[in-house]
Write a protein that holds these residues in place. Sequence first.
Motif, PDB file in Angstrom:
ATOM      1  N   VAL A   5      74.836 -38.442  -8.200  1.00  0.00           N
ATOM      2  CA  VAL A   5      74.316 -39.387  -9.181  1.00  0.00           C
ATOM      3  C   VAL A   5      75.035 -40.729  -9.052  1.00  0.00           C
ATOM      4  CG1 VAL A   5      73.989 -39.853 -11.643  1.00  0.00           C
ATOM      5  CG2 VAL A   5      73.653 -37.545 -10.760  1.00  0.00           C
ATOM      6  N   ASP A   6      76.343 -40.678  -8.758  1.00  0.00           N
ATOM      7  CA  ASP A   6      77.098 -41.916  -8.563  1.00  0.00           C
ATOM      8  C   ASP A   6      76.538 -42.707  -7.387  1.00  0.00           C
ATOM      9  OD1 ASP A   6      78.757 -41.122 -10.637  1.00  0.00           O
ATOM     10  OD2 ASP A   6      80.225 -40.200  -9.297  1.00  0.00           O
ATOM     11  N   GLN A   7      76.223 -42.002  -6.306  1.00  0.00           N
ATOM     12  CA  GLN A   7      75.667 -42.710  -5.150  1.00  0.00           C
ATOM     13  C   GLN A   7      74.303 -43.292  -5.479  1.00  0.00           C
ATOM     14  OE1 GLN A   7      72.976 -42.522  -2.780  1.00  0.00           O
ATOM     15  NE2 GLN A   7      73.926 -44.360  -1.906  1.00  0.00           N
ATOM     16  N   PHE A   8      73.481 -42.550  -6.202  1.00  0.00           N
ATOM     17  CA  PHE A   8      72.171 -43.075  -6.573  1.00  0.00           C
ATOM     18  C   PHE A   8      72.308 -44.322  -7.440  1.00  0.00           C
ATOM     19  CE2 PHE A   8      70.726 -38.372  -6.376  1.00  0.00           C
ATOM     20  CZ  PHE A   8      70.679 -38.430  -4.999  1.00  0.00           C
ATOM     21  N   GLY A   9      73.359 -44.353  -8.253  1.00  0.00           N
ATOM     22  CA  GLY A   9      73.620 -45.557  -9.042  1.00  0.00           C
ATOM     23  C   GLY A   9      73.952 -46.747  -8.160  1.00  0.00           C
ATOM     24  N   ILE A  10      74.740 -46.498  -7.109  1.00  0.00           N
ATOM     25  CA  ILE A  10      75.047 -47.555  -6.136  1.00  0.00           C
ATOM     26  C   ILE A  10      73.758 -48.014  -5.452  1.00  0.00           C
ATOM     27  CG2 ILE A  10      76.217 -48.060  -3.961  1.00  0.00           C
ATOM     28  CD1 ILE A  10      78.384 -46.037  -4.819  1.00  0.00           C
ATOM     29  N   TYR A  11      72.937 -47.059  -5.074  1.00  0.00           N
ATOM     30  CA  TYR A  11      71.660 -47.355  -4.401  1.00  0.00           C
ATOM     31  C   TYR A  11      70.807 -48.287  -5.262  1.00  0.00           C
ATOM     32  CZ  TYR A  11      68.784 -45.697  -0.442  1.00  0.00           C
ATOM     33  OH  TYR A  11      68.102 -45.581   0.739  1.00  0.00           O
ATOM     34  N   LYS A  12      70.693 -47.924  -6.560  1.00  0.00           N
ATOM     35  CA  LYS A  12      69.859 -48.726  -7.457  1.00  0.00           C
ATOM     36  C   LYS A  12      70.436 -50.129  -7.624  1.00  0.00           C
ATOM     37  CE  LYS A  12      67.905 -48.971 -12.112  1.00  0.00           C
ATOM     38  NZ  LYS A  12      66.742 -49.697 -11.570  1.00  0.00           N
ATOM     39  N   LYS A  13      71.753 -50.210  -7.764  1.00  0.00           N
ATOM     40  CA  LYS A  13      72.375 -51.523  -7.938  1.00  0.00           C
ATOM     41  C   LYS A  13      72.158 -52.388  -6.706  1.00  0.00           C
ATOM     42  CE  LYS A  13      76.652 -53.790  -9.425  1.00  0.00           C
ATOM     43  NZ  LYS A  13      78.033 -53.597  -9.946  1.00  0.00           N
ATOM     44  N   MET A  14      72.242 -51.791  -5.525  1.00  0.00           N
ATOM     45  CA  MET A  14      71.993 -52.538  -4.294  1.00  0.00           C
ATOM     46  C   MET A  14      70.540 -52.999  -4.229  1.00  0.00           C
ATOM     47  SD  MET A  14      74.247 -50.426  -1.443  1.00  0.00           S
ATOM     48  CE  MET A  14      73.766 -51.539  -0.098  1.00  0.00           C
ATOM     49  N   GLY A  15      69.637 -52.108  -4.627  1.00  0.00           N
ATOM     50  CA  GLY A  15      68.224 -52.490  -4.626  1.00  0.00           C
ATOM     51  C   GLY A  15      67.939 -53.617  -5.592  1.00  0.00           C
ATOM     52  N   ASP A  16      68.495 -53.511  -6.803  1.00  0.00           N
ATOM     53  CA  ASP A  16      68.283 -54.546  -7.819  1.00  0.00           C
ATOM     54  C   ASP A  16      68.888 -55.883  -7.394  1.00  0.00           C
ATOM     55  OD1 ASP A  16      67.017 -52.657  -9.360  1.00  0.00           O
ATOM     56  OD2 ASP A  16      68.720 -52.329 -10.720  1.00  0.00           O
ATOM     57  N   ALA A  17      69.941 -55.820  -6.579  1.00  0.00           N
ATOM     58  CA  ALA A  17      70.607 -57.039  -6.126  1.00  0.00           C
ATOM     59  C   ALA A  17      69.926 -57.674  -4.920  1.00  0.00           C
ATOM     60  CB  ALA A  17      72.068 -56.734  -5.785  1.00  0.00           C
ATOM     61  N   GLY A  18      68.836 -57.064  -4.467  1.00  0.00           N
ATOM     62  CA  GLY A  18      68.108 -57.623  -3.331  1.00  0.00           C
ATOM     63  C   GLY A  18      68.762 -57.361  -1.994  1.00  0.00           C
ATOM     64  N   CYS A  19      69.612 -56.338  -1.936  1.00  0.00           N
ATOM     65  CA  CYS A  19      70.311 -56.034  -0.674  1.00  0.00           C
ATOM     66  C   CYS A  19      69.364 -55.667   0.453  1.00  0.00           C
ATOM     67  CB  CYS A  19      71.292 -54.881  -0.886  1.00  0.00           C
ATOM     68  SG  CYS A  19      72.669 -55.236  -1.981  1.00  0.00           S
ATOM     69  N   PHE A  20      68.196 -55.097   0.106  1.00  0.00           N
ATOM     70  CA  PHE A  20      67.303 -54.548   1.124  1.00  0.00           C
ATOM     71  C   PHE A  20      66.162 -55.482   1.516  1.00  0.00           C
ATOM     72  CE2 PHE A  20      68.522 -50.700  -1.554  1.00  0.00           C
ATOM     73  CZ  PHE A  20      69.715 -50.519  -0.864  1.00  0.00           C
ATOM     74  N   GLY A  21      66.095 -56.666   0.937  1.00  0.00           N
ATOM     75  CA  GLY A  21      65.081 -57.636   1.310  1.00  0.00           C
ATOM     76  C   GLY A  21      63.711 -57.327   0.740  1.00  0.00           C
ATOM     77  N   GLU A  22      62.778 -58.231   0.992  1.00  0.00           N
ATOM     78  CA  GLU A  22      61.402 -58.071   0.506  1.00  0.00           C
ATOM     79  C   GLU A  22      60.664 -57.014   1.334  1.00  0.00           C
ATOM     80  OE1 GLU A  22      60.062 -59.515  -2.116  1.00  0.00           O
ATOM     81  OE2 GLU A  22      61.899 -60.644  -2.561  1.00  0.00           O
ATOM     82  N   GLY A  23      59.789 -56.262   0.663  1.00  0.00           N
ATOM     83  CA  GLY A  23      58.959 -55.283   1.363  1.00  0.00           C
ATOM     84  C   GLY A  23      59.720 -54.121   1.954  1.00  0.00           C
ATOM     85  N   ALA A  24      60.862 -53.790   1.365  1.00  0.00           N
ATOM     86  CA  ALA A  24      61.728 -52.756   1.932  1.00  0.00           C
ATOM     87  C   ALA A  24      61.039 -51.393   2.021  1.00  0.00           C
ATOM     88  CB  ALA A  24      63.007 -52.639   1.110  1.00  0.00           C
ATOM     89  N   LEU A  25      60.216 -51.061   1.023  1.00  0.00           N
ATOM     90  CA  LEU A  25      59.594 -49.735   0.998  1.00  0.00           C
ATOM     91  C   LEU A  25      58.486 -49.576   2.033  1.00  0.00           C
ATOM     92  CD1 LEU A  25      59.536 -49.104  -2.837  1.00  0.00           C
ATOM     93  CD2 LEU A  25      60.824 -47.827  -1.124  1.00  0.00           C
ATOM     94  N   GLY A  26      58.075 -50.655   2.647  1.00  0.00           N
ATOM     95  CA  GLY A  26      57.069 -50.559   3.706  1.00  0.00           C
ATOM     96  C   GLY A  26      57.663 -50.660   5.096  1.00  0.00           C
ATOM     97  N   ARG A  27      58.977 -50.651   5.183  1.00  0.00           N
ATOM     98  CA  ARG A  27      59.655 -50.885   6.468  1.00  0.00           C
ATOM     99  C   ARG A  27      60.007 -49.571   7.153  1.00  0.00           C
ATOM    100  NH1 ARG A  27      64.277 -53.354   4.689  1.00  0.00           N
ATOM    101  NH2 ARG A  27      63.075 -55.235   4.233  1.00  0.00           N
TER     102      ARG A  27
END
Length: 428
Positions: free
Chosen positions: A244-266
Motif C-alpha cells: 500500500v505504501d508503494q501504491f501511495g508513492i505511485y499515485k503521488k508520482m502520477g499526480d505530480a506528472g512524473c509519467f507525462g501526458e498519455g501515459a496509460l496509452g504508452r
Amino acid sequence: MKIRNSVVAAAVITATAISLAGCSGGTGNTGNAGTNNQAAGGEPSGTLTGLFSSVFKDTYEQIAADFEKKYPKVDVKFDYQGGDVGALVMTQLQGGTAPDILTSFPGGTKTDAADTVVSLAASGRIAPLEAPWVEDVPDAWKPSVNYEDKTYAYPGALQPLAGIYNKTKLDELGLKIPTTLDEVYKLCTAAKDAGVYAYSLGLGDPAGPQMLTYSQLATLEKDPNQFDADLAAGKKTYADSVWVDQFGIYKKMGDAGCFGEGALGRSRDQAGQEVAKGSALASVDVGAMLGQLQKMAPESSFQVAAMPATNNATDTKVVALPGYVNTINAKAKNPTAAQAFLEFMGEPEPSAIYAKGFASVPVLANDVYKAPEELAAFADLINRGAYAPLGTVQSEVQAQLNQALQSLILGDSTPRQVAEKMDTVYKK
C-alpha cells in the motif's frame, strides 16, 4: 505460489519487444541428427548442439569459438531462434528433437507448463550439472537453478529491474539521478519545468505497470519470503502491507506528472523510444531495455540506478533478475560435451563475455568481469549485497495488480483499494 514469470520473461525477451523484432532467427530445426552418440565421461568430442535466442547470437558464438579452442575435438553446431524460444524448446522436447543444450527460464514450480528449471527437472527432462562452479552459486539464486539440492542450470547473469536514465539528457539539463524519494519527486518537477517528463513507463502494456512497484518493493519489503509465508498463513494481506505504501508513492508520482501526458496509452516499446530521444529522462524496466536504448541513441549515454522508495539512501536496494539460463537435455546425444560446455561457461572469461552480451552482471562473481559505466552502480549494489531477488506472486494477483494500477493512475482507485483488489483474487 508462482514466480513472477511475466517479469522474468520480460528480462530476457524485452530485447525483441523493443525494436528487435526483425532479428533473423535460425531454422528452428535443432534436432540431433548428425550428432555423435557419445556416452557420458571421457574427453569431449563430436558434435554439440544447442538452441538459443537470435538476439544473443554473437555472444554465444564467441563463447562457442573459445570452447572449440579448448576442446578441438568438439564441433559446435548451435541454432538461433527469434521469438518465443521457450515454446520451441518445449515442442522439441515433446517431439524428441531437442538439442543437447537448451534455453530455459529460471526457477518455476513443478506444475509449470513452461520450460522452467524446476518443472523440467521434476519431469526428468534435464540433467543435473557436474561443474565445479555449482558450489559457488550464491544462496539467493539457488532456487533459480536448483531442484532437490542439485544444480540443473548455468545461472548466467543478473539484469536489474530499475531506473534506466538518459544520462546525456540529464547532464544537458543540469539534473542528477535521484538517490532519495524526495529527489524523485523533485526530478519530476524539474523535468516538467524543462519541457520534458521524468519517467516514461509502459503503462499501456499488460505487464508494464508492475515494473515501478516491484522496483521499489525491493527497498520497502524487508523480508519478502516472510511476507509470502504470512500471506499464505492468513496472517497478512496485501492491504495490510508495504504494498500500500508503494501504491501511495505511485499515485503521488502520477499526480505530480512524473509519467507525462498519455501515459496509460504508452507501450513499453514507446516508453523506450521516449527515453532514447530525450523526451523523457528515464524508464523503469528490466535491464534488457538498456541495450535497446543504446542502439536507438548510440551517441547518448545511459545509466542504471535503483529506484529510491524512502528518504534514506542507504535503505535502497535494487531488484536483480536472472535471465535465460542454460540446461542440458536429459536425452542429449552428446552429454559429455554438453557438461563440458556448461562447465566452461562458468569460467571467468566466458562468464564475463556472457554478462557483457546480456548487458548484465555475472551471477558467478569473478575478477575478469568489469562492469561498464552504465552498469557500475548496479554492479556495486550486487557486490554490496544491496539487492533483492524478485519475490513470488500468483498469476491472478499479478494480472489484478496491473489492471488496478492503471485504475490508480486514472484516479478511480485508492492505494488501499488496489491492494484490496489483489486480496480478492489471492488463493491460499
